[in-house]
Design a protein around this motif. Structure first.
Motif, short mmCIF file in Angstrom:
data_model
loop_
_atom_site.label_atom_id
_atom_site.label_comp_id
_atom_site.label_asym_id
_atom_site.label_seq_id
_atom_site.Cartn_x
_atom_site.Cartn_y
_atom_site.Cartn_z
N LEU A 184 53.50 54.66 25.27
CA LEU A 184 53.64 54.10 23.92
C LEU A 184 54.40 52.78 24.00
O LEU A 184 55.47 52.71 24.61
N VAL A 185 53.84 51.75 23.41
CA VAL A 185 54.54 50.46 23.32
C VAL A 185 55.49 50.54 22.12
O VAL A 185 55.05 50.54 20.97
N ALA A 186 56.78 50.62 22.40
CA ALA A 186 57.78 50.68 21.34
C ALA A 186 58.00 49.31 20.71
O ALA A 186 58.23 49.20 19.51
N GLU A 187 57.94 48.26 21.55
CA GLU A 187 58.16 46.90 21.06
C GLU A 187 57.78 45.90 22.14
O GLU A 187 57.90 46.18 23.32
N VAL A 188 57.32 44.74 21.70
CA VAL A 188 57.12 43.60 22.59
C VAL A 188 58.13 42.54 22.17
O VAL A 188 58.14 42.12 21.01
N VAL A 189 58.98 42.14 23.11
CA VAL A 189 60.06 41.19 22.82
C VAL A 189 59.70 39.84 23.43
O VAL A 189 59.55 39.73 24.65
N TYR A 190 59.55 38.84 22.58
CA TYR A 190 59.31 37.47 23.02
C TYR A 190 60.59 36.68 22.82
O TYR A 190 61.12 36.63 21.70
N ALA A 191 61.09 36.06 23.86
CA ALA A 191 62.34 35.31 23.78
C ALA A 191 62.30 34.26 22.68
O ALA A 191 63.29 34.05 21.97
N ARG A 192 61.16 33.61 22.51
CA ARG A 192 61.05 32.54 21.52
C ARG A 192 61.28 33.04 20.09
O ARG A 192 61.61 32.26 19.20
N ASP A 193 61.10 34.36 19.86
CA ASP A 193 61.29 34.92 18.52
C ASP A 193 62.71 35.37 18.25
O ASP A 193 63.04 35.75 17.13
#
Length: 170
Positions: A154-163
């Motif tokens: 399960l993908v709990a979250e995708v974290v992008y540094a730019r965000d």
């Protein structure tokens, strides 16, 4: 038992310096800032790793060096040559042979192997720019068994540094 995996691509590296090899490239200013931002965010969400498995490239080592002080306690870390530009096979092997069963593991490496690994684990294509961290969950007893659960993470979250919001001390 719930296993948590953080699959992270190294921070932004520099192309300005004359390096003798791709393996020796270091981080640029943005990469240094982004590595810390992602670590702070992971810590704030309670995603402190128990173990870090990392490529042994200069840029992955620098990424980890900038992240490690954000976690309490500082997790164990192992640098592996096999994870340098690794694909899913090497990624899977690194997790399948763990001598203990940490709850949360951060695996730090490179593309295109990390995007491939994310898709194999979750069944979804996810773009991983530099400093991207994908947070995965899976109910499973061991990492060896977990690496056989393809498409079921399960993908709990995708974290992008730019965000992420930049802190004053970055």
């Amino acid at each position: 038992m719930s296993l948590r995996l953080i699959l992270m691509r190294h921070a932004k590296s520099s192309w300005k310096e004359p390096y003798s090899s791709d393996h020796g490239r270091s981080l640029n200013k943005r990469g240094k800032r982004d590595a810390r931002k992602v670590a702070r965010y992971l810590h704030s969400k309670g995603w402190d790793p128990d173990l870090v498995l990392s490529s042994d490239s200069v840029r992955t080592k620098q990424t980890w060096s900038l992240m490690q002080n954000e976690f309490d306690p500082t997790p164990a870390v192992e640098f592996h040559r096999e994870l340098y530009h690794a694909g899913f096979r090497e990624f899977k092997n690194a997790l399948s042979v763990l001598k203990w069963q940490p709850e949360t593991v951060l695996v730090l490496g490179h593309n295109p192997g990390w995007e491939e690994s994310a898709e194999i684990l979750s069944g979804h294509s996810i773009v991983m720019k530099t400093s991207t961290a994908i947070l995965f969950d899976l109910e499973c007893d061991t990492w060896t068994a977990a690496m056989r659960q393809l498409g079921k993470w399960l993908v709990a979250e995708v974290v992008y540094a730019r965000d992420l919001v930049t802190q004053d001390n970055d």
